[in-house]
Design a protein around this motif. Structure first.
Motif, PDB file in Angstrom:
ATOM      1  N   TRP A  76       0.812  -1.220   0.000  1.00 37.27           N
ATOM      2  CA  TRP A  76       0.000   0.000   0.000  1.00 37.27           C
ATOM      3  C   TRP A  76       0.844   1.267   0.000  1.00 37.27           C
ATOM      4  N   HIS A 134      -3.297  -1.905  -6.447  1.00 39.11           N
ATOM      5  CA  HIS A 134      -3.648  -0.889  -5.446  1.00 39.11           C
ATOM      6  C   HIS A 134      -3.786   0.498  -6.075  1.00 39.11           C
ATOM      7  N   GLU A 141      -8.673  -8.872  -6.435  1.00 40.69           N
ATOM      8  CA  GLU A 141      -7.965  -8.514  -5.200  1.00 40.69           C
ATOM      9  C   GLU A 141      -8.260  -9.544  -4.104  1.00 40.69           C
TER      10      GLU A 141
END
Lengths: 52, 134
Positions: free
Chosen positions: A40, B40, B83
């Motif tokens: 992330w 992402h 995902e």
């Protein structure tokens, strides 16, 4: 005296097997934190390879 | 003295076995990480808009499809499914990397609250009381 070594060997093996079945929760949480910060994080930085 | 020797040996053996760290440095784990990381960038705007939220079980979910333009809905649906599949594969790969495939559900459980903890302010996350904005 021989008996002692037998007991020790059994204790050693026993300790390994007993502990082995436990899931390393804390280490798993740390691994999760490492991986999630990796995937992330802002793009461009490399994925980490080392477990810590 | 004998007792001391027993205890010392037991302690040593316990350390040797108990201090195992979870391993995640395998090619299988890294391959999934790279895919999740690449995806992402695409999912990020939907976390921010609230179209996609984080579940309590370590998955993501389409929570506000109405906010997504019609043309993008199908692609977003595919992204969410891919995902969730990759996250499951990540848990499986980590379990395999540790030679304990049966650990997969425990690894998922360890990850689930951490995804939520790492979510940015403004993202939507599921709680015991329903959807909340972080």
């Amino acid at each position: 005296m021989k008996k002692i070594w037998v007991i020790l060997a059994v204790a050693l093996l026993g300790a390994c097997q007993t502990v082995d079945v436990f899931f390393p929760q804390e280490s798993a949480t740390k691994a999760a934190d490492r991986i999630i910060s990796d995937v992330w994080q802002p793009a461009g930085k490399p994925v980490s390879k080392e477990p810590k | 003295m004998k007792l001391f020797a027993y205890l010392l040996l037991l302690a040593l053996s316990f350390n040797a076995c108990a201090l195992e760290n979870i391993r995640f440095d395998t090619p299988g784990v890294r391959a999934v990480e790279v895919r999740i990381k690449a995806r992402h960038a695409e999912l990020l705007p939907y976390y921010v808009s609230g179209a996609v939220g984080l579940n309590m079980d370590g998955t993501i979910v389409l929570r506000d499809i109405a906010s997504v333009p019609l043309a993008a809905r199908r692609h977003l649906n595919d992204l969410v499914n891919a995902e969730n599949k990759d996250r499951e594969m990540l848990y499986a790969e980590i379990a395999n990397a540790n030679a304990h495939p049966e650990w997969q559900p425990q690894i998922r459980k360890a990850f689930a609250p951490r995804w939520i903890a790492h979510a940015q302010p403004g993202w939507w996350v599921m709680s015991d009381d329903g959807w909340v904005q972080k």
